[in-house]
Each structure stands twice: as C-alpha cells, then as structure tokens.
Scaffold this motif. Sequence first.
Motif, PDB file in Angstrom:
ATOM      1  N   GLU A 176       0.830  -1.207   0.000  1.00  0.00           N
ATOM      2  CA  GLU A 176       0.000   0.000   0.000  1.00  0.00           C
ATOM      3  C   GLU A 176       0.863   1.256   0.000  1.00  0.00           C
ATOM      4  N   ASP A 187      -4.735  -0.275  -9.962  1.00  0.00           N
ATOM      5  CA  ASP A 187      -4.688  -1.317  -8.921  1.00  0.00           C
ATOM      6  C   ASP A 187      -3.424  -1.201  -8.081  1.00  0.00           C
ATOM      7  N   ASN A 206      -3.607   1.613  -5.592  1.00  0.00           N
ATOM      8  CA  ASN A 206      -4.568   1.324  -4.530  1.00  0.00           C
ATOM      9  C   ASN A 206      -4.185   0.108  -3.697  1.00  0.00           C
ATOM     10  N   ARG A 223      -3.640  -2.979  -4.553  1.00  0.00           N
ATOM     11  CA  ARG A 223      -4.268  -4.249  -4.914  1.00  0.00           C
ATOM     12  C   ARG A 223      -3.379  -5.138  -5.784  1.00  0.00           C
ATOM     13  N   ARG A 224      -2.187  -4.670  -6.095  1.00  0.00           N
ATOM     14  CA  ARG A 224      -1.251  -5.450  -6.911  1.00  0.00           C
ATOM     15  C   ARG A 224       0.073  -5.591  -6.192  1.00  0.00           C
TER      16      ARG A 224
END
Length: 75
Positions: free
Chosen positions: A5, A38, A41, A43-44
């Motif tokens: 993050e 992504d 945010n 998410r990856r």
Amino acid sequence: MKAQEQLGMRIKFLRKERGWSQEDLALEANVNKNYICDLENGRRNPSLDILERISNAFGIPLSVLFKGIETIPGI
C-alpha cells in the motif's frame, strides 16, 4: 500499513508530482492503465520488471521508488 500500500501511495505521489494521469504513466511504463490504478490502490504486488519500468518512466533509480517505505515486522 503494508509495504504494498505504501508503494502504491509513493507511485501515486510521484505521478501527480509530474502532473501525469494514470494513463500517462501507463504509456510511459508500457503497462495497462488498470494495472497502474490497482497498483496505486495497493491491490497489486508488482514484479521487479514492472517496478523497473515504472522507475525508468519517472527517470529515477529503482531505489528512489522505495524511498520512505517501511515495513512493520509481523504485518
């Protein structure tokens, strides 16, 4: 906060600092715009290849991409 993050926030900061859209960064780094979204945010979990492309797009060393990112043991 997870390192993933924090990295996303760092990439977003660097992108906005240059006045780039996510699409601009995606084009410069030769990755999909949705991937950039992504990534920013958290998410990856990007590969070293992707991180290298992003740092090259920004014109910075890979180490600078990680500046200020810290991990907390056990998280």
